[in-house]
Scaffold this motif. Structure first.
Motif, PDB file in Angstrom:
ATOM      1  N   SER A  52      32.376 -43.805  44.973  1.00  0.00           N
ATOM      2  CA  SER A  52      32.722 -44.828  45.966  1.00  0.00           C
ATOM      3  C   SER A  52      33.028 -46.166  45.315  1.00  0.00           C
ATOM      4  O   SER A  52      33.510 -47.084  45.978  1.00  0.00           O
ATOM      5  N   VAL A  53      32.767 -46.269  43.999  1.00  0.00           N
ATOM      6  CA  VAL A  53      32.939 -47.538  43.285  1.00  0.00           C
ATOM      7  C   VAL A  53      33.883 -47.341  42.105  1.00  0.00           C
ATOM      8  O   VAL A  53      33.835 -46.318  41.419  1.00  0.00           O
ATOM      9  N   GLY A  54      34.743 -48.322  41.878  1.00  0.00           N
ATOM     10  CA  GLY A  54      35.522 -48.357  40.650  1.00  0.00           C
ATOM     11  C   GLY A  54      36.804 -47.559  40.660  1.00  0.00           C
ATOM     12  O   GLY A  54      37.233 -47.013  41.681  1.00  0.00           O
ATOM     13  N   ASP A  55      37.419 -47.476  39.492  1.00  0.00           N
ATOM     14  CA  ASP A  55      38.723 -46.851  39.287  1.00  0.00           C
ATOM     15  C   ASP A  55      38.629 -45.334  39.466  1.00  0.00           C
ATOM     16  O   ASP A  55      37.823 -44.672  38.820  1.00  0.00           O
ATOM     17  N   ILE A  56      39.454 -44.773  40.360  1.00  0.00           N
ATOM     18  CA  ILE A  56      39.479 -43.323  40.585  1.00  0.00           C
ATOM     19  C   ILE A  56      40.887 -42.766  40.372  1.00  0.00           C
ATOM     20  O   ILE A  56      41.200 -41.669  40.840  1.00  0.00           O
ATOM     21  N   SER A  57      41.735 -43.506  39.679  1.00  0.00           N
ATOM     22  CA  SER A  57      43.143 -43.121  39.561  1.00  0.00           C
ATOM     23  C   SER A  57      43.360 -41.875  38.711  1.00  0.00           C
ATOM     24  O   SER A  57      44.366 -41.188  38.852  1.00  0.00           O
ATOM     25  N   GLY A  58      42.424 -41.555  37.821  1.00  0.00           N
ATOM     26  CA  GLY A  58      42.597 -40.409  36.934  1.00  0.00           C
ATOM     27  C   GLY A  58      42.201 -39.097  37.590  1.00  0.00           C
ATOM     28  O   GLY A  58      41.521 -39.057  38.615  1.00  0.00           O
TER      29      GLY A  58
END
Length: 287
Positions: A52-58
């Protein structure tokens, strides 16, 4: 059956529940109505990735996730936080590969999730992996009720980590197999979340949304107003978690309070002892 959860404490409770379930089955005929757990601790996989937090683009267990975990565990004593983050990240990478191999061999998977933001994100993330790598897998899900009545008490649930081991067999009756359409829709939603790649995601009216970084700040400010001019930050965080049951971690609240300190809204009076989390300190309001 492969069991997937999204918090370390949930995995621990489920492992205990497996043993409790076998014992209970032998001593209570009523338990025969429950869905059998079966399996062993080796069937339980915890992806404690705080999605739910931070960069999830990968894709998959992306390296950027380690950066987020390091940030979330950064409040712990030097070395302990980074070590915990690395252990969780490495195990998630290994476990995802193990699950792929077991599903390729024809096993089924059951996912335990709730309205907790990390667990809701975890559900969508994991189903995305199935669409990409294991599209023909049979998938079952068990959603923890947001609330239930126990005797004369209304019990509110925020995640599987708080469910006692002797209660898991009851919720197993809520298990349902989901269709490929459901899996595909969840994966599509997660890809949308990845494109937005917000700093924070929250569950609103049962649905997952990208939200601003300061989404929970209102609750923090409200509780700060109830404090004396000087107060213990750890006690404040505990009060927020207990009172509002937002389904977020102490680390997330600590990060937002740190931002308030950086912005000159609060001032550090005493630092935390070296063997305690950084939020074990006294801070002061600045008016």
């Amino acid at each position: 059956m492969i069991e997937v959860v999204f918090h370390e404490s949930a995995a621990g409770c489920l492992k205990l529940a497996q043993g409790y379930r076998r014992w209970k089955f032998r001593t209570s005929p009523a338990c025969e109505e429950a869905v059998p757990f079966g399996g062993t601790a080796a069937d339980i996989f915890a992806f404690h990735l705080m999605l739910s937090v931070g960069d999830i683009s990968g894709d998959g267990v992306c390296r950027r996730r380690l950066e987020t975990l390091n940030c979330m565990f950064g409040m712990y004593p030097e070395g302990a936080g980074s070590s915990a983050a690395k252990e969780i990240f490495d195990r998630a990478c290994k476990d995802l590969e193990t699950i792929r191999q077991r599903l390729d061999a024809g096993e089924q998977v059951r996912i335990w999730y709730s309205s907790h933001p990390d667990e809701m994100c975890g559900l969508h993330w994991f189903l995305t992996q199935l669409v990409q790598d294991m599209p023909s897998t049979k998938v079952s899900i068990v959603k923890l009720p947001d609330w239930e009545i126990k005797g004369q008490t209304l019990a509110v649930h925020t995640g599987w980590g708080e469910v006692d081991p002797d209660e898991w067999h009851r919720y197993a009756n809520l298990q349902k197999e989901v269709s490929p359409v459901f899996v595909s829709a969840a994966a599509s939603k997660w890809r949308q979340m990845q494109e937005e790649n917000a700093v924070l995601r929250a569950v609103i009216n049962g649905r997952l949304f990208s939200v601003p970084e300061d989404f929970y700040d209102h609750f923090i400010r409200s509780e700060i107003e109830n404090q004396n001019d000087e107060f213990q930050e750890g006690q404040l965080i505990g009060r927020i978690l207990g009172k509002y049951q937002l389904g977020i971690s102490d680390g997330r609240l600590a990060m937002r309070i740190e931002k308030m300190i950086e912005n000159g809204k609060l001032q550090i009076i005493t630092n935390a002892p070296s063997d305690c989390p950084a939020y074990h300190r006294v801070i002061r309001k600045i008016t």
